[in-house]
Scaffold this motif. Structure first.
Motif, PDB file in Angstrom:
ATOM      1  N   TYR A 107      48.720  44.319  33.214  1.00  0.00           N
ATOM      2  CA  TYR A 107      49.300  43.685  32.024  1.00  0.00           C
ATOM      3  C   TYR A 107      48.386  42.624  31.430  1.00  0.00           C
ATOM      4  CZ  TYR A 107      50.432  39.568  34.784  1.00  0.00           C
ATOM      5  OH  TYR A 107      50.347  38.457  35.556  1.00  0.00           O
ATOM      6  N   TYR A 108      47.541  42.041  32.264  1.00  0.00           N
ATOM      7  CA  TYR A 108      46.628  41.005  31.785  1.00  0.00           C
ATOM      8  C   TYR A 108      45.355  41.687  31.292  1.00  0.00           C
ATOM      9  CZ  TYR A 108      44.235  36.531  31.586  1.00  0.00           C
ATOM     10  OH  TYR A 108      43.560  35.419  31.150  1.00  0.00           O
ATOM     11  N   PRO A 109      45.035  41.587  30.015  1.00  0.00           N
ATOM     12  CA  PRO A 109      43.946  42.376  29.441  1.00  0.00           C
ATOM     13  C   PRO A 109      42.570  42.109  30.045  1.00  0.00           C
ATOM     14  CG  PRO A 109      44.815  40.825  27.826  1.00  0.00           C
ATOM     15  CD  PRO A 109      45.696  40.749  29.022  1.00  0.00           C
ATOM     16  N   ASN A 110      42.298  40.897  30.497  1.00  0.00           N
ATOM     17  CA  ASN A 110      40.981  40.609  31.077  1.00  0.00           C
ATOM     18  C   ASN A 110      40.752  41.373  32.373  1.00  0.00           C
ATOM     19  OD1 ASN A 110      40.627  38.899  28.956  1.00  0.00           O
ATOM     20  ND2 ASN A 110      40.838  37.026  30.115  1.00  0.00           N
ATOM     21  N   ILE A 111      41.780  41.491  33.194  1.00  0.00           N
ATOM     22  CA  ILE A 111      41.654  42.237  34.438  1.00  0.00           C
ATOM     23  C   ILE A 111      41.499  43.725  34.149  1.00  0.00           C
ATOM     24  CG2 ILE A 111      42.873  42.918  36.544  1.00  0.00           C
ATOM     25  CD1 ILE A 111      43.984  40.075  36.630  1.00  0.00           C
ATOM     26  N   ALA A 112      42.263  44.241  33.213  1.00  0.00           N
ATOM     27  CA  ALA A 112      42.142  45.654  32.849  1.00  0.00           C
ATOM     28  C   ALA A 112      40.752  45.959  32.305  1.00  0.00           C
ATOM     29  CB  ALA A 112      43.213  46.022  31.829  1.00  0.00           C
ATOM     30  N   THR A 113      40.185  45.065  31.513  1.00  0.00           N
ATOM     31  CA  THR A 113      38.850  45.279  30.956  1.00  0.00           C
ATOM     32  C   THR A 113      37.785  45.268  32.041  1.00  0.00           C
ATOM     33  OG1 THR A 113      39.535  44.231  28.890  1.00  0.00           O
ATOM     34  CG2 THR A 113      37.174  44.403  29.281  1.00  0.00           C
ATOM     35  N   LEU A 114      37.900  44.332  32.979  1.00  0.00           N
ATOM     36  CA  LEU A 114      36.920  44.269  34.061  1.00  0.00           C
ATOM     37  C   LEU A 114      36.942  45.529  34.925  1.00  0.00           C
ATOM     38  CD1 LEU A 114      37.178  40.554  35.250  1.00  0.00           C
ATOM     39  CD2 LEU A 114      35.213  41.671  34.218  1.00  0.00           C
ATOM     40  N   THR A 115      38.100  46.100  35.169  1.00  0.00           N
ATOM     41  CA  THR A 115      38.167  47.289  36.020  1.00  0.00           C
ATOM     42  C   THR A 115      37.829  48.572  35.263  1.00  0.00           C
ATOM     43  OG1 THR A 115      40.547  47.428  35.641  1.00  0.00           O
ATOM     44  CG2 THR A 115      39.802  46.318  37.644  1.00  0.00           C
ATOM     45  N   ARG A 116      37.903  48.551  33.943  1.00  0.00           N
ATOM     46  CA  ARG A 116      37.517  49.745  33.173  1.00  0.00           C
ATOM     47  C   ARG A 116      36.007  49.962  33.179  1.00  0.00           C
ATOM     48  NH1 ARG A 116      41.436  48.021  28.896  1.00  0.00           N
ATOM     49  NH2 ARG A 116      43.381  48.952  29.574  1.00  0.00           N
ATOM     50  N   ILE A 117      35.257  48.974  33.625  1.00  0.00           N
ATOM     51  CA  ILE A 117      33.807  49.118  33.739  1.00  0.00           C
ATOM     52  C   ILE A 117      33.469  50.283  34.666  1.00  0.00           C
ATOM     53  CG2 ILE A 117      31.728  47.977  34.640  1.00  0.00           C
ATOM     54  CD1 ILE A 117      32.918  45.339  33.652  1.00  0.00           C
ATOM     55  N   PHE A 118      34.315  50.533  35.664  1.00  0.00           N
ATOM     56  CA  PHE A 118      34.037  51.587  36.636  1.00  0.00           C
ATOM     57  C   PHE A 118      34.269  52.987  36.065  1.00  0.00           C
ATOM     58  CE2 PHE A 118      34.958  47.840  39.202  1.00  0.00           C
ATOM     59  CZ  PHE A 118      33.798  47.799  39.969  1.00  0.00           C
ATOM     60  N   ASN A 119      34.876  53.109  34.899  1.00  0.00           N
ATOM     61  CA  ASN A 119      35.043  54.414  34.252  1.00  0.00           C
ATOM     62  C   ASN A 119      33.785  54.861  33.523  1.00  0.00           C
ATOM     63  OD1 ASN A 119      37.639  54.754  35.091  1.00  0.00           O
ATOM     64  ND2 ASN A 119      38.573  54.152  33.165  1.00  0.00           N
ATOM     65  N   GLU A 120      32.926  53.919  33.191  1.00  0.00           N
ATOM     66  CA  GLU A 120      31.723  54.224  32.418  1.00  0.00           C
ATOM     67  C   GLU A 120      30.556  54.485  33.362  1.00  0.00           C
ATOM     68  OE1 GLU A 120      31.217  50.774  29.991  1.00  0.00           O
ATOM     69  OE2 GLU A 120      33.208  50.969  29.103  1.00  0.00           O
ATOM     70  N   PRO A 121      29.623  55.337  32.939  1.00  0.00           N
ATOM     71  CA  PRO A 121      28.436  55.563  33.793  1.00  0.00           C
ATOM     72  C   PRO A 121      27.586  54.298  33.865  1.00  0.00           C
ATOM     73  CG  PRO A 121      28.273  56.776  31.719  1.00  0.00           C
ATOM     74  CD  PRO A 121      29.621  56.138  31.739  1.00  0.00           C
ATOM     75  N   PHE A 122      27.025  54.076  35.039  1.00  0.00           N
ATOM     76  CA  PHE A 122      26.177  52.908  35.246  1.00  0.00           C
ATOM     77  C   PHE A 122      24.765  53.227  34.758  1.00  0.00           C
ATOM     78  CE2 PHE A 122      29.330  52.149  38.716  1.00  0.00           C
ATOM     79  CZ  PHE A 122      29.894  51.025  38.154  1.00  0.00           C
ATOM     80  N   HIS A 123      24.331  52.535  33.712  1.00  0.00           N
ATOM     81  CA  HIS A 123      22.991  52.747  33.171  1.00  0.00           C
ATOM     82  C   HIS A 123      21.989  51.760  33.763  1.00  0.00           C
ATOM     83  CE1 HIS A 123      24.439  55.698  30.371  1.00  0.00           C
ATOM     84  NE2 HIS A 123      25.354  54.860  29.909  1.00  0.00           N
ATOM     85  N   LYS A 124      22.486  50.648  34.233  1.00  0.00           N
ATOM     86  CA  LYS A 124      21.600  49.660  34.840  1.00  0.00           C
ATOM     87  C   LYS A 124      21.435  49.995  36.320  1.00  0.00           C
ATOM     88  CE  LYS A 124      23.403  45.439  33.308  1.00  0.00           C
ATOM     89  NZ  LYS A 124      23.584  44.149  33.086  1.00  0.00           N
ATOM     90  N   PRO A 125      20.240  49.823  36.848  1.00  0.00           N
ATOM     91  CA  PRO A 125      20.068  50.111  38.279  1.00  0.00           C
ATOM     92  C   PRO A 125      20.798  49.109  39.177  1.00  0.00           C
ATOM     93  CG  PRO A 125      18.020  49.309  37.318  1.00  0.00           C
ATOM     94  CD  PRO A 125      19.001  49.462  36.196  1.00  0.00           C
ATOM     95  N   THR A 126      20.885  47.854  38.755  1.00  0.00           N
ATOM     96  CA  THR A 126      21.582  46.839  39.554  1.00  0.00           C
ATOM     97  C   THR A 126      22.397  45.945  38.630  1.00  0.00           C
ATOM     98  OG1 THR A 126      19.722  45.309  39.418  1.00  0.00           O
ATOM     99  CG2 THR A 126      19.778  46.776  41.330  1.00  0.00           C
TER     100      THR A 126
END
Length: 84
Positions: A15-34
């Motif tokens: 329900y808290y948008p900041n937490i949802a946004t932080l966890t949606r990072i894992f849905n996207e492909p990682f382009h940075k090596p680290t």
């Protein structure tokens, strides 16, 4: 691993948008090596709370609460046995 996956999926619908946004990072492909962990460790419940309490709302929230005028309504079972 399966336990972590359902927890991430649940947090993505938080329900808290900041937490949802932080966890949606894992849905996207990682382009940075680290990734720098400091980017993620800066977010705590305290920082979320402080940023939300410092922000001023654009308009006051809509409330539909009417203050009660008595403890019990007339006609309730309690008022039949006791008088207040």
């Amino acid at each position: 691993m399966q336990s972590s996956m359902w927890e991430l999926a649940t947090l993505q619908a938080h329900y808290y948008p900041n937490i949802a946004t932080l966890t949606r990072i894992f849905n996207e492909p990682f382009h940075k090596p680290t990734f720098l962990l400091e980017d993620f460790l800066d977010h705590t419940y305290t920082t979320f709370f402080e940023s939300d309490t410092a922000r001023r709302p654009k308009k006051p929230p809509a409330l539909a609460v009417q203050p009660p005028v008595s403890l019990f309504r007339s006609g309730d079972a309690v008022t039949e046995f006791m008088s207040f």
